[in-house]
Design a protein around this motif. Structure first.
Motif, short mmCIF file in Angstrom:
data_model
loop_
_atom_site.label_atom_id
_atom_site.label_comp_id
_atom_site.label_asym_id
_atom_site.label_seq_id
_atom_site.Cartn_x
_atom_site.Cartn_y
_atom_site.Cartn_z
N VAL A 185 0.76 -1.43 0.02
CA VAL A 185 -0.17 -0.06 0.01
C VAL A 185 0.75 1.14 0.08
CG1 VAL A 185 -1.83 1.21 1.28
CG2 VAL A 185 -1.89 -1.26 1.12
N ARG A 186 0.44 2.23 -0.92
CA ARG A 186 1.54 3.38 -0.95
C ARG A 186 0.43 4.60 -0.50
NH1 ARG A 186 2.68 5.34 -6.50
NH2 ARG A 186 1.47 3.55 -7.29
N LEU A 187 0.99 5.35 0.48
CA LEU A 187 0.34 6.52 1.24
C LEU A 187 0.88 7.75 0.44
CD1 LEU A 187 -1.97 6.91 3.23
CD2 LEU A 187 -0.04 6.96 4.95
N PHE A 188 -0.09 8.75 0.00
CA PHE A 188 0.44 9.80 -0.67
C PHE A 188 0.56 10.88 0.36
CE2 PHE A 188 -1.30 7.19 -4.15
CZ PHE A 188 -0.35 7.42 -4.95
N ASP A 189 0.90 12.07 -0.19
CA ASP A 189 0.93 13.33 0.88
C ASP A 189 -0.44 13.67 1.29
OD1 ASP A 189 3.82 13.09 0.78
OD2 ASP A 189 3.81 14.77 -0.95
N ILE A 190 -0.50 14.17 2.45
CA ILE A 190 -1.93 14.80 3.02
C ILE A 190 -1.90 15.96 1.96
CG2 ILE A 190 -1.33 13.62 5.27
CD1 ILE A 190 -0.96 16.62 6.20
N GLN A 191 -3.30 16.43 2.02
CA GLN A 191 -3.94 17.42 1.59
C GLN A 191 -4.71 18.26 2.61
OE1 GLN A 191 -3.28 18.44 -1.78
NE2 GLN A 191 -1.99 16.46 -1.73
N PRO A 192 -4.38 19.48 3.04
CA PRO A 192 -4.72 20.13 4.09
C PRO A 192 -6.29 20.36 3.83
CG PRO A 192 -3.36 21.53 3.09
CD PRO A 192 -2.92 20.06 2.49
N LEU A 193 -7.01 20.45 5.02
CA LEU A 193 -8.45 20.91 4.88
C LEU A 193 -8.71 22.15 5.79
CD1 LEU A 193 -10.40 17.57 5.09
CD2 LEU A 193 -11.01 19.62 3.40
N LYS A 194 -9.68 23.00 5.55
CA LYS A 194 -9.85 24.11 6.64
C LYS A 194 -11.50 24.50 6.72
CE LYS A 194 -8.31 27.90 3.42
NZ LYS A 194 -7.60 29.11 3.51
N PHE A 195 -11.81 24.78 7.73
CA PHE A 195 -13.08 25.57 7.65
C PHE A 195 -13.16 27.11 7.06
CE2 PHE A 195 -15.78 28.61 9.56
CZ PHE A 195 -17.34 27.96 9.64
N ARG A 196 -14.07 27.33 6.14
CA ARG A 196 -14.26 28.60 5.64
C ARG A 196 -15.56 28.58 5.27
NH1 ARG A 196 -14.08 31.37 0.91
NH2 ARG A 196 -13.29 33.42 0.86
N CYS A 197 -16.38 29.95 5.97
CA CYS A 197 -17.44 30.13 5.29
C CYS A 197 -17.51 30.92 4.12
CB CYS A 197 -18.44 30.88 6.40
SG CYS A 197 -20.22 30.97 6.03
N SER A 198 -18.29 30.62 3.09
CA SER A 198 -18.39 31.41 1.72
C SER A 198 -19.42 32.77 1.94
CB SER A 198 -18.64 30.37 0.62
OG SER A 198 -19.84 29.91 0.80
N CYS A 199 -20.13 32.90 3.00
CA CYS A 199 -20.77 34.06 2.95
C CYS A 199 -20.18 35.55 2.66
CB CYS A 199 -21.66 33.92 4.32
SG CYS A 199 -20.64 34.49 5.86
N SER A 200 -20.86 36.65 2.49
CA SER A 200 -20.32 37.91 2.31
C SER A 200 -21.16 38.86 2.37
CB SER A 200 -19.24 37.83 1.09
OG SER A 200 -20.09 37.77 -0.22
N ARG A 201 -20.83 40.06 2.66
CA ARG A 201 -21.75 41.13 2.60
C ARG A 201 -22.23 41.27 1.05
NH1 ARG A 201 -23.34 45.15 5.43
NH2 ARG A 201 -24.35 46.84 4.61
N GLU A 202 -21.43 41.11 0.19
CA GLU A 202 -22.01 41.22 -1.25
C GLU A 202 -23.07 40.13 -1.55
OE1 GLU A 202 -20.02 40.92 -5.82
OE2 GLU A 202 -18.83 40.43 -4.07
N ARG A 203 -22.72 38.79 -1.33
CA ARG A 203 -23.81 37.82 -1.43
C ARG A 203 -25.00 38.15 -0.77
NH1 ARG A 203 -21.49 31.71 -1.46
NH2 ARG A 203 -20.26 31.76 -3.33
N SER A 204 -25.07 38.69 0.52
CA SER A 204 -26.17 39.29 1.23
C SER A 204 -27.06 40.21 0.45
CB SER A 204 -25.86 39.36 2.35
OG SER A 204 -25.31 38.53 3.36
N GLY A 205 -26.11 41.06 -0.01
CA GLY A 205 -26.85 42.28 -0.85
C GLY A 205 -27.49 41.76 -2.01
N ASN A 206 -26.81 40.87 -2.57
CA ASN A 206 -27.33 40.12 -4.04
C ASN A 206 -28.72 39.39 -3.51
OD1 ASN A 206 -25.23 41.09 -5.47
ND2 ASN A 206 -24.35 39.14 -5.28
#
Length: 300
Positions: A223-244
């Motif tokens: 079994v070959r294990l590849f490098d890790i790919q980082p994950l993170k929390f991020r919310c895609s909300c914005s003032r622009e989206r709310s205005g839209n």
């Protein structure tokens, strides 16, 4: 403390002598960020963590640029679970639940009876795709395994677990015939891989690093294990989206909302609790094409 390579990651692996690939996911910081937004009961927090782990695993299998959305709905104590994970490995999630109706030992069937899971792929370029599956499995692991076998015709085995602090997932998936051309060999090989995958315990996934887990399961395989790919929390909300969103109501209705709400509209993000405020001047500016740059401040 566990010896995980990072708190939030996906990591691919492949069997050198079999037509099988795999992926593992671990979530800790991003999971904590999601749970910090709402006071979830423990069974709901666990279910949310498992769905987050599933989303992170599935993004790696789909190979696209865009957004993966998992949305589970039911008429039970948990009417909605929703996770969004981008191809950039940015994740957010939320659950809605009926307070006072969640037992400490509640199962998936208790929380989401007759539930339905929608898997939506929303690519940057290309056509939006949605698949559906009933939540009839004993747990989310079984539901997702059934989804791939029934809807995608791809042999897949998924294990998901979460404890309110960490969420982990393991996926193994059969690849098209390459190393193993004989159908009987392929079937025997797949049965071997899945039989061992199904022996993994929740405490192993939650407490051990990926290399150790894979060695325990497949120490006789290459079994070959590849490098890790980082994950993170991020919310895609914005003032622009709310205005839209306000613009989509139409100017007359948006202005009426300002009046009805005492001179200021509050647009709240359900994912992160960010609050965007718009007064009459802001609304006038929006419909004049002035955008949201000079608008009222936001607050939590």
């Amino acid at each position: 403390m566990s010896d995980l390579p990072d708190t939030d990651f996906t990591q691919r692996f492949i069997f050198d002598d079999r037509d099988v690939r795999g992926e593992m996911v671990g979530l800790e910081r991003s999971y904590a960020e999601v749970l910090a937004k709402h006071p979830y009961p423990q069974p709901v927090a666990q279910l949310l963590g498992e769905l987050m782990a599933a989303a992170a695993l599935l993004v790696g299998t789909l190979k696209f640029d865009g957004l993966l959305i998992l949305q589970a709905r039911s008429e039970g104590p948990v009417p909605l679970l929703m996770i969004e994970c981008s191809s950039e490995h940015e994740i957010r999630g939320l659950a809605r639940y009926e307070a006072g109706q969640i037992a400490d030992d509640a199962t998936l069937a208790d929380l989401m009876p007759e539930g339905v899971l929608a898997l939506t792929v929303d690519p940057v370029n290309g056509q939006r795709y949605q698949g559906m599956v009933d939540l009839h499995g004993q747990d989310l692991s079984e539901c997702f395994t059934n989804y791939f076998v029934m809807s995608q015709q791809i042999n897949t085995c998924i294990s998901l677990t979460a404890d309110g602090t960490r969420a982990r997932g393991l996926l193994v998936q059969q690849l098209p015939a390459d190393r193993q051309k004989d159908s009987e060999d392929r079937e025997e090989s797949w049965n071997h891989v899945t039989a061992l995958a199904n022996t993994v315990k929740a405490e192993e996934l939650l407490g051990l690093d990926n290399e150790t887990v894979l060695h325990r399961l497949y120490h006789e395989d290459a079994v070959r294990l590849f490098d890790i790919q980082p994950l993170k929390f991020r919310c895609s909300c914005s003032r622009e989206r709310s205005g839209n969103a306000l613009v989509s109501l139409g100017q007359a209705d948006a202005q009426q909302l300002v009046i009805e709400h005492g001179g200021q509209i509050e647009v709240d993000c359900q994912f992160c609790n960010q609050r965007y405020l718009f007064d009459a001047t802001d609304v006038t500016q929006l419909f004049a094409g002035g955008g949201t740059d000079a608008a009222s401040e936001t607050r939590h």
